[in-house]
Write a protein that holds these residues in place. Structure first.
Motif, PDB file in Angstrom:
ATOM      1  N   ALA A  26       0.854  -1.185   0.000  1.00  0.00           N
ATOM      2  CA  ALA A  26       0.000   0.000   0.000  1.00  0.00           C
ATOM      3  C   ALA A  26       0.894   1.240   0.000  1.00  0.00           C
ATOM      4  CB  ALA A  26      -0.925   0.012   1.215  1.00  0.00           C
ATOM      5  N   PHE A  27       0.595   2.186  -0.871  1.00  0.00           N
ATOM      6  CA  PHE A  27       1.435   3.378  -0.969  1.00  0.00           C
ATOM      7  C   PHE A  27       0.583   4.608  -1.309  1.00  0.00           C
ATOM      8  CE2 PHE A  27       1.199   1.315  -5.055  1.00  0.00           C
ATOM      9  CZ  PHE A  27       1.092   2.333  -5.993  1.00  0.00           C
ATOM     10  N   PRO A  28       0.963   5.777  -0.771  1.00  0.00           N
ATOM     11  CA  PRO A  28       0.238   7.011  -1.079  1.00  0.00           C
ATOM     12  C   PRO A  28       0.756   7.624  -2.377  1.00  0.00           C
ATOM     13  CG  PRO A  28       1.981   7.471   0.473  1.00  0.00           C
ATOM     14  CD  PRO A  28       2.030   5.987   0.218  1.00  0.00           C
ATOM     15  N   LYS A  29       0.112   8.669  -2.832  1.00  0.00           N
ATOM     16  CA  LYS A  29       0.602   9.375  -4.007  1.00  0.00           C
ATOM     17  C   LYS A  29       1.945   9.998  -3.685  1.00  0.00           C
ATOM     18  CE  LYS A  29      -0.694  12.713  -7.571  1.00  0.00           C
ATOM     19  NZ  LYS A  29      -1.737  13.634  -8.066  1.00  0.00           N
ATOM     20  N   SER A  30       2.856   9.938  -4.654  1.00  0.00           N
ATOM     21  CA  SER A  30       4.216  10.427  -4.425  1.00  0.00           C
ATOM     22  C   SER A  30       4.587  11.462  -5.488  1.00  0.00           C
ATOM     23  CB  SER A  30       5.207   9.258  -4.481  1.00  0.00           C
ATOM     24  OG  SER A  30       6.543   9.708  -4.517  1.00  0.00           O
ATOM     25  N   THR A  80       8.864   1.794  -5.561  1.00  0.00           N
ATOM     26  CA  THR A  80       8.428   2.500  -4.353  1.00  0.00           C
ATOM     27  C   THR A  80       9.489   2.511  -3.259  1.00  0.00           C
ATOM     28  OG1 THR A  80       7.370   0.494  -3.497  1.00  0.00           O
ATOM     29  CG2 THR A  80       6.004   1.992  -4.810  1.00  0.00           C
ATOM     30  N   GLY A  81      10.639   1.902  -3.509  1.00  0.00           N
ATOM     31  CA  GLY A  81      11.695   1.873  -2.501  1.00  0.00           C
ATOM     32  C   GLY A  81      12.123   3.276  -2.096  1.00  0.00           C
ATOM     33  N   GLY A  82      12.110   3.545  -0.806  1.00  0.00           N
ATOM     34  CA  GLY A  82      12.504   4.867  -0.329  1.00  0.00           C
ATOM     35  C   GLY A  82      11.362   5.850  -0.188  1.00  0.00           C
ATOM     36  N   TRP A  83      10.182   5.526  -0.713  1.00  0.00           N
ATOM     37  CA  TRP A  83       9.047   6.431  -0.571  1.00  0.00           C
ATOM     38  C   TRP A  83       8.522   6.394   0.869  1.00  0.00           C
ATOM     39  CZ3 TRP A  83       5.351   5.479  -5.361  1.00  0.00           C
ATOM     40  CH2 TRP A  83       6.063   5.793  -6.534  1.00  0.00           C
ATOM     41  N   ARG A  98      12.937  -5.592   3.053  1.00  0.00           N
ATOM     42  CA  ARG A  98      12.379  -5.569   1.699  1.00  0.00           C
ATOM     43  C   ARG A  98      13.266  -6.327   0.714  1.00  0.00           C
ATOM     44  NH1 ARG A  98      12.775  -1.607  -2.511  1.00  0.00           N
ATOM     45  NH2 ARG A  98      14.058  -0.361  -1.130  1.00  0.00           N
ATOM     46  N   TRP A  99      14.586  -6.107   0.785  1.00  0.00           N
ATOM     47  CA  TRP A  99      15.469  -6.740  -0.186  1.00  0.00           C
ATOM     48  C   TRP A  99      15.555  -8.244   0.021  1.00  0.00           C
ATOM     49  CZ3 TRP A  99      16.019  -4.321  -4.375  1.00  0.00           C
ATOM     50  CH2 TRP A  99      16.058  -2.922  -4.395  1.00  0.00           C
ATOM     51  N   ALA A 100      15.414  -8.695   1.263  1.00  0.00           N
ATOM     52  CA  ALA A 100      15.401 -10.135   1.525  1.00  0.00           C
ATOM     53  C   ALA A 100      14.161 -10.768   0.893  1.00  0.00           C
ATOM     54  CB  ALA A 100      15.433 -10.406   3.025  1.00  0.00           C
ATOM     55  N   PHE A 101      13.040 -10.052   0.960  1.00  0.00           N
ATOM     56  CA  PHE A 101      11.800 -10.562   0.356  1.00  0.00           C
ATOM     57  C   PHE A 101      11.934 -10.596  -1.162  1.00  0.00           C
ATOM     58  CE2 PHE A 101       7.376 -10.659  -0.972  1.00  0.00           C
ATOM     59  CZ  PHE A 101       6.796 -11.490  -0.024  1.00  0.00           C
TER      60      PHE A 101
END
Length: 212
Positions: A26-30, A80-83, A98-101
């Motif tokens: 889930a992420f908001p507008k960026s 979305t990495g870093g958002w 995240r990177w392990a996943f």
């Protein structure tokens, strides 16, 4: 796949919503220039919707345990990495690494390229209860030694990624399959579409010569 992109007012319950999915992001507008691409990727997931969460529009994508969604999930993670405000859950658990996943998903995708995925995923091992005896047989002694043949069961271990860190406890009250399942949760393999601790089973026997 056509998605319902109408805005709904129900709050996000990531623990419950992700329980039956390989991944939920889930992420908001960026303000990032990559937002349109991220939104396009999210809309291609098996399930997508926009949620009004306390006045903030959250874009919620659910990914199923299959090759197509795994590829989309990696791309969305990368975009979305870093958002700020991004949340990710898998099977009811928050994703902390995240990177392990992503690495787990890449391992799964490698198996999809194999004629026989088991050749990539599985490892043949000795009966875990035999390991202490087998290691003792490697002791170097001076003078003549006496050996005897010992027949040992061989098992199919269901995850080559998990095997290097697996530590069986033969005397543990939990079954070996349950120990594998628990290790899969601890090491992040539980969400792999191919991970199945129940596949741990006897497949053959081997004969070793051990010192007596």
């Amino acid at each position: 796949m056509k998605q319902d992109i109408s805005v709904v007012g129900s709050p996000i319950d990531p623990y419950t919503e992700s329980s039956d999915w390989m991944l939920m992001i889930a992420f908001p507008k960026s303000p990032s220039k990559g937002f349109p691409l991220a939104l396009s990727i999210a809309q291609q997931a098996s399930e997508f919707r926009i949620v009004d969460s306390a006045g903030i529009l959250m874009h919620v994508a659910h990914f199923a345990p299959n090759e197509r969604d795994a590829k989309l999930a990696i791309e969305l993670f990368s975009q979305t990495g870093g958002w700020k405000g991004v949340v990710a859950y898998s099977k009811g658990r928050p994703i902390k690494e995240r990177w392990a996943f992503i690495s787990m998903l890449e391992c799964y995708l490698e198996s999809c390229e194999c004629t026989d995925p088991d050749a990539h995923c599985c490892v043949v091992i000795d009966d875990p209860s035999f390991e202490p005896v087998k290691s003792f047989s490697m002791t170097i002694s001076v003078g003549p030694s006496t050996t005897k043949p010992v027949e040992v069961d061989r098992y199919l271990f269901p995850c080559s990624r998990l095997w290097p860190s697996m530590r069986f406890q033969p005397d543990h009250p939990s079954s070996l399959q349950d120990q594998i399942q628990a290790a899969g949760v601890k090491n992040g393999c539980y969400a792999c579409p191919r991970f199945d601790a129940a596949r741990f089973e006897k497949i053959s026997t081997a004969t070793y010569q051990i010192d007596v």
